[in-house]
Structure formats: structure tokens, C-alpha cells
Design a protein around this motif. Sequence first.
Motif, PDB file in Angstrom:
ATOM      1  N   VAL A  18       8.247  -4.244 -25.313  1.00 52.28           N
ATOM      2  CA  VAL A  18       9.061  -4.435 -24.093  1.00 52.28           C
ATOM      3  C   VAL A  18       9.508  -3.071 -23.568  1.00 52.28           C
ATOM      4  CG1 VAL A  18      11.128  -5.514 -23.133  1.00 52.28           C
ATOM      5  CG2 VAL A  18       9.907  -6.636 -25.015  1.00 52.28           C
ATOM      6  N   HIS A  19       9.212  -2.813 -22.265  1.00 53.01           N
ATOM      7  CA  HIS A  19       9.658  -1.546 -21.664  1.00 53.01           C
ATOM      8  C   HIS A  19      10.220  -1.828 -20.285  1.00 53.01           C
ATOM      9  CE1 HIS A  19       9.959   2.744 -21.035  1.00 53.01           C
ATOM     10  NE2 HIS A  19       9.439   2.576 -19.811  1.00 53.01           N
ATOM     11  N   THR A  20      11.396  -1.283 -20.040  1.00 44.37           N
ATOM     12  CA  THR A  20      12.036  -1.402 -18.725  1.00 44.37           C
ATOM     13  C   THR A  20      11.815  -0.123 -17.935  1.00 44.37           C
ATOM     14  OG1 THR A  20      13.705  -2.937 -19.573  1.00 44.37           O
ATOM     15  CG2 THR A  20      14.223  -1.757 -17.535  1.00 44.37           C
ATOM     16  N   PHE A  21      11.235  -0.305 -16.780  1.00 40.02           N
ATOM     17  CA  PHE A  21      10.991   0.836 -15.868  1.00 40.02           C
ATOM     18  C   PHE A  21      12.197   0.932 -14.945  1.00 40.02           C
ATOM     19  CE2 PHE A  21       6.926  -0.575 -17.327  1.00 40.02           C
ATOM     20  CZ  PHE A  21       6.171   0.581 -17.503  1.00 40.02           C
ATOM     21  N   LYS A  22      13.132   1.799 -15.269  1.00 40.48           N
ATOM     22  CA  LYS A  22      14.362   1.922 -14.492  1.00 40.48           C
ATOM     23  C   LYS A  22      14.076   2.653 -13.186  1.00 40.48           C
ATOM     24  CE  LYS A  22      19.188   3.236 -14.875  1.00 40.48           C
ATOM     25  NZ  LYS A  22      20.224   3.820 -15.742  1.00 40.48           N
ATOM     26  N   ASN A  23      14.388   1.949 -12.058  1.00 41.80           N
ATOM     27  CA  ASN A  23      14.059   2.481 -10.726  1.00 41.80           C
ATOM     28  C   ASN A  23      12.613   2.928 -10.684  1.00 41.80           C
ATOM     29  OD1 ASN A  23      16.674   2.065  -9.758  1.00 41.80           O
ATOM     30  ND2 ASN A  23      17.383   4.034 -10.586  1.00 41.80           N
ATOM     31  N   GLY A  24      11.775   2.141 -11.363  1.00 43.30           N
ATOM     32  CA  GLY A  24      10.397   2.575 -11.537  1.00 43.30           C
ATOM     33  C   GLY A  24       9.463   2.241 -10.399  1.00 43.30           C
ATOM     34  N   ALA A  25       9.901   1.402  -9.447  1.00 41.58           N
ATOM     35  CA  ALA A  25       9.011   1.037  -8.344  1.00 41.58           C
ATOM     36  C   ALA A  25       9.798   1.076  -7.037  1.00 41.58           C
ATOM     37  CB  ALA A  25       8.414  -0.336  -8.563  1.00 41.58           C
ATOM     38  N   THR A  26       9.123   1.626  -6.002  1.00 43.87           N
ATOM     39  CA  THR A  26       9.712   1.648  -4.668  1.00 43.87           C
ATOM     40  C   THR A  26       8.730   1.003  -3.714  1.00 43.87           C
ATOM     41  OG1 THR A  26      10.890   3.712  -5.177  1.00 43.87           O
ATOM     42  CG2 THR A  26      10.701   3.085  -2.846  1.00 43.87           C
ATOM     43  N   LEU A  27       9.171  -0.101  -3.132  1.00 49.93           N
ATOM     44  CA  LEU A  27       8.327  -0.809  -2.152  1.00 49.93           C
ATOM     45  C   LEU A  27       8.801  -0.443  -0.760  1.00 49.93           C
ATOM     46  CD1 LEU A  27       8.064  -4.310  -3.871  1.00 49.93           C
ATOM     47  CD2 LEU A  27       6.614  -2.295  -4.159  1.00 49.93           C
ATOM     48  N   ARG A  28       7.855  -0.306   0.182  1.00 53.17           N
ATOM     49  CA  ARG A  28       8.199   0.177   1.514  1.00 53.17           C
ATOM     50  C   ARG A  28       7.710  -0.731   2.638  1.00 53.17           C
ATOM     51  NH1 ARG A  28       7.115   4.663  -1.667  1.00 53.17           N
ATOM     52  NH2 ARG A  28       8.792   6.218  -1.700  1.00 53.17           N
ATOM     53  N   THR A  29       6.795  -1.608   2.317  1.00 53.21           N
ATOM     54  CA  THR A  29       6.241  -2.446   3.372  1.00 53.21           C
ATOM     55  C   THR A  29       6.942  -3.779   3.347  1.00 53.21           C
ATOM     56  OG1 THR A  29       4.113  -1.358   3.152  1.00 53.21           O
ATOM     57  CG2 THR A  29       4.144  -3.491   4.284  1.00 53.21           C
ATOM     58  N   ALA A  30       7.552  -4.106   4.490  1.00 50.63           N
ATOM     59  CA  ALA A  30       8.310  -5.355   4.552  1.00 50.63           C
ATOM     60  C   ALA A  30       7.398  -6.547   4.351  1.00 50.63           C
ATOM     61  CB  ALA A  30       9.038  -5.460   5.898  1.00 50.63           C
ATOM     62  N   GLY A  31       7.946  -7.580   3.778  1.00 53.20           N
ATOM     63  CA  GLY A  31       7.194  -8.805   3.504  1.00 53.20           C
ATOM     64  C   GLY A  31       7.242  -9.143   2.030  1.00 53.20           C
ATOM     65  N   THR A  32       6.471 -10.157   1.673  1.00 51.60           N
ATOM     66  CA  THR A  32       6.425 -10.576   0.263  1.00 51.60           C
ATOM     67  C   THR A  32       5.387  -9.739  -0.460  1.00 51.60           C
ATOM     68  OG1 THR A  32       7.090 -12.817   0.816  1.00 51.60           O
ATOM     69  CG2 THR A  32       6.042 -12.478  -1.331  1.00 51.60           C
ATOM     70  N   GLN A  33       5.833  -9.013  -1.467  1.00 46.77           N
ATOM     71  CA  GLN A  33       4.960  -8.107  -2.204  1.00 46.77           C
ATOM     72  C   GLN A  33       4.954  -8.474  -3.703  1.00 46.77           C
ATOM     73  OE1 GLN A  33       3.171  -6.211  -0.461  1.00 46.77           O
ATOM     74  NE2 GLN A  33       4.323  -6.068   1.506  1.00 46.77           N
ATOM     75  N   SER A  34       4.081  -7.854  -4.392  1.00 44.64           N
ATOM     76  CA  SER A  34       4.052  -8.043  -5.856  1.00 44.64           C
ATOM     77  C   SER A  34       3.769  -6.729  -6.539  1.00 44.64           C
ATOM     78  CB  SER A  34       2.976  -9.073  -6.255  1.00 44.64           C
ATOM     79  OG  SER A  34       1.695  -8.591  -5.916  1.00 44.64           O
ATOM     80  N   LYS A  88       0.817  -1.205   0.000  1.00 48.68           N
ATOM     81  CA  LYS A  88       0.000   0.000   0.000  1.00 48.68           C
ATOM     82  C   LYS A  88       0.849   1.252   0.000  1.00 48.68           C
ATOM     83  CE  LYS A  88      -3.647  -2.535   0.147  1.00 48.68           C
ATOM     84  NZ  LYS A  88      -4.425  -2.702  -1.083  1.00 48.68           N
ATOM     85  N   GLN A  89       2.133   1.106   0.392  1.00 48.69           N
ATOM     86  CA  GLN A  89       3.008   2.281   0.437  1.00 48.69           C
ATOM     87  C   GLN A  89       3.846   2.431  -0.849  1.00 48.69           C
ATOM     88  OE1 GLN A  89       4.943   3.123   4.413  1.00 48.69           O
ATOM     89  NE2 GLN A  89       4.523   0.913   4.681  1.00 48.69           N
ATOM     90  N   ALA A  90       3.635   1.512  -1.746  1.00 45.75           N
ATOM     91  CA  ALA A  90       4.466   1.526  -2.959  1.00 45.75           C
ATOM     92  C   ALA A  90       4.244   2.786  -3.751  1.00 45.75           C
ATOM     93  CB  ALA A  90       4.149   0.316  -3.826  1.00 45.75           C
ATOM     94  N   SER A  91       5.301   3.184  -4.441  1.00 44.83           N
ATOM     95  CA  SER A  91       5.197   4.315  -5.361  1.00 44.83           C
ATOM     96  C   SER A  91       5.871   3.932  -6.680  1.00 44.83           C
ATOM     97  CB  SER A  91       5.859   5.559  -4.762  1.00 44.83           C
ATOM     98  OG  SER A  91       7.250   5.340  -4.544  1.00 44.83           O
TER      99      SER A  91
END
Length: 545
Positions: A485-501, A467-470
Motif C-alpha cells: 500500500v502506497h499513498t501518493f500525497k498530492n501525487g496527481a494534478t488534473l487540469r481538464t474539466a470533466g470526469t477523469q480517471s 491529457k494535461q495531468a501531471s
Amino acid sequence: MVTAAAASQLTLSATSNSTVAGSPYTFTATLLDPYGNAATGNVTLSSTDSKATFSPLTYAFTAADNGTHTFTNGATLFTAGAQTITGTDAADKISGNLPVTVTASTPAAFVVSGFPNTIAGVSHTFTVTAVDAYGNLLPSPAYTGTVALTTTDSKGTITPTPYTFQASDNDSATFTATLDTAGTQTITATDTTTPSITGTETGIVVTAAAAQSLQLAGFPSPQVAGTPGTVTATAFDQFGNVATGFTGTVTLTSTDPQASFVASSYAFTAADAGVHKFTNGVTLRTAGTQSITVTDTPDALTPGTDAGIVVTPAAAKSLQLTGFPTPQVAGTPGTVTATLYDPYGNVATGYTGIVTFTSSDPQASFAPVSYAFTGTDAGVHTFVNGATLKTAGTQSITATDSANATITGTDAGIVVTPAAAASLKLTGYPTPQVAGYSGSFTATAFDPYGNVATGYTGTVTLTSTDKQASFAPASYAFTAADAGVHTFKNGATLRTAGTQSITATDTVTPSIAGTDAGSSSPRRRPRPLSWPGTPPPRWPGPRGR
């Protein structure tokens, strides 16, 4: 009593010393001894006319004849002119002669003569002479009837005909004839009023003139391509006779560019007599209606052609597969045509084998996979929407005869392009990843068959179970340059510990989506304490934010 001595005198006499040929003639024979007494003996008759007949031929005088015997109608002379009747008593070695003038009878026939053995087309003269029944020339007045001239040669000509004899012809007229048909011919003259008055010259041998044209005939039709056939060349003169003396050199050609000849040139010999058979001498290979021509260029003879020869295809030897569209979108059925050929490039119209389809594309499908050709296919069958290729790239389709694997054909170089995107796949986000750290990942659009959907230009939205992802950016519109095909360079930041998707979803078609699951974010490390004047300690790994 005094009896006569042996005969010593034989005398022949008649009331007239002339007769008409063929008419019986009466005369008297007298047989006497040296003293004038009536004698007896055997008298045999003969004549200078070799055709003469006598009745009787020999007569035995008796005492009752008293030395004289009349031969009533006893001689018939046939040859006109001065003739003699002779009586001979061989025993007594005595003879007597009677001169007789024989005149011709009435017109009864014609003597046609003088036309020689000839070459066709060459004119000659001949004569027609009116004679009586025995071949004698007619007496005055001469024959003045009208005669018609004919010949067994249907192409022959005679001039003049009809013709009326003149008294000045003296029973004989000259005519000119041209015979054109080789063989043994005759010329006949016939009185137009009395057809029984006729005559014929027989045994006129007409030989062919010089060759003027050639004829070619006899090649079988229909004939299977590649099968040798026999053809006969004949030289003819201008009148249609076989030119038996032809010894020129002929050349064979054909409208079939694949034709072959055992001997394309041949020099006729005298033994050919104008006719030569080329036994199995010609092989035609191109299906269709063909012709063979024989020419003699040096002698400028009119060529001869055996035309209308139907050449049918031989048995199938190869297969050609063509027509599948290229490029073709994966999963789109395409039409392909299978054509069977004989060894000479003709469509093998009689082929009724079974072909089976395969492809370099492991996902390919066929409808049907195997097909049995029928007579109505005539060696060609189009498989409408019969093949579906699904794997992008350069592919091929192959058809192979199920009984003879050497009969095979391939439609190669088929470019299969990806279909429209049907799914997305996210990959590459680092795991584990420290909470708060940005990570790169790649979104790939795939069509239903696992091909990268290089034409995909949809817009995707990024979401996460965190829920905190940006995301930077949170939405992205694919461009043609992305090629799916597109590469999102540094495109996602996850903040909540645990297994995410992380999930990417097409904004228009939500079923086009893909998730990178299993991203693990450990808790963020606390900042270490530091005393004034001392440098802070360094944690191993990346520095926290």
C-alpha cells in the motif's frame, strides 16, 4: 459182638513235620475210643496259620477207615515259621495237634516299605525286602539278585539303583529316595533278571514345598483397550508344584502406563491353595503388546509375567487434524492429516466413518470436502494438497465426523500470507477537484483472493484520461516497507474539466493495474478584478493557482 465206644482220642501224625510254604502237605488222623478201638466221628481241621487251606475242611470217619484217615495233600500252609495243624471232633469234645515247621519258598516278590508321606524335595530312606510268594522272608541261602528301583515321580531320585543284594543283607536293603512331584506317588523294586519278582510301596503322599516363584496367565489376547480381563496368579515351589500353602501378598503391575487393577495387591488365603483368579481384575488401555506382572517382594519370590498381550484400540472418540503448513501462501494447496483416536489416546485403527472439512476461511476449498475412511487407512488419512486457504490471516481447518459431531478436530493457528499481486486498486483521489489542484490517492496491490499483496515490490506507472495531468512521481517502485500500500500525497494534478480517471499499471505485468475513475475537475475560476488600493476579494474555498 462188641462195638467201639465213643471216640476219646484224636491223634494227628505225618511222615515229616516240615513243609515248604504253599506246598500241599499230607498227614494222618487217628480216631480211637478209650479202649484203643477204632472209632468214628466228624473231624474238622484248622491251623495257627491264618492263611492255611484244607481239603476237605471236615471229614466224617466211617467204619471202613478203621479209625485212621490219611489227608493226602490235605493241607497247604503259607506262613513261614512254627505252625500247628489241629483236628477237632466237636461232638466228642476231643482234638489233636500236629506241629509243622513251614519254610519260605523261592523269591517271588519284594516288600517295599518305610517311605513316609513327605514334602517335595525332602529325602527319606526305605527298605526293600525279598520274600516268597506269600510274604515270607527267604531261608538261607539269602536272596542275592539285582534289583532296580523306579518311581512314578518323573523328577524323583533313588540311590543306589540298580543294587545287587549281598548275603549279609539278609534279604533286606535300605535305599534313599527324594520325591519332587506333588501328589500320590509309588516306589517300585524289580528284579533285573526276573521282572516278575517285583514289589511296590503305594500311596506315598507328596505335598508341595514352600513357594519359590509366581506365574501369571490367562489374560485374553487380543483385547480391546479399556475392556476388563481376567488373569490367574499361581504360586509354585522349586519343583514346579502348585504351592498350596502359599499365603503371601502379591502386587500386580503392567507395562501399560494406563493399566488399572481392581486390586493391585492381594493377600492369598489358605482357601486359595496357591491359585487366585483376578476376575475382570485388570484393564489395559494402551494399544500394542503389553504385559502384566505379579510380584511378592517380601518373600523374594521370582515374579511371574503374562506377556505378549495384544491390546487393540477401542472405538474412535476424538479426531486430530495436523500438518497443514504455516505460514502458507494464499491459494497454495496444503497437505493435512486426520487421525482418529480412542478414549485412551490410541489411534482408532478400526475407524471407518465419514469426515467433512470446514474452515474459518470463507474462501477455503477442499479436495475432497468429505471422505469415508477405509480399513486400510487404519484410522489415519493424509489429504495430500487437500486444502487450499485463500484469506490472509490466522485461519483454521476442522474435520468432523458426519454421524457424531463430538468426534471433531481442528488444525488451528495456520498463518495464511498473501499471494503475489494480481491487481491494483487506486482510491482516495478527491472528487470533485478543482482543475490544477493536486490531490492525494492510494495505490493498493491485491492478490487474486482479495488480500493486500504485502510483498509487492513492483514498479507502477501513473497515467490519466486527462491529457494535461501531471504526477509526482509518474512512476513509483513499491518497497517492502509499503507492504503493498502506497499513498501518493498530492501525487496527481488534473487540469481538464470533466470526469477523469487515474490509472496505475505495473511496468512488468500490465495486467496488474488499477483505476480511480470518476474524478471530476471543474473549470478553474477566473481571477477577480481589483481596484488599486483595495484588497482583492476572496473566493470561498481554496485559492487558485
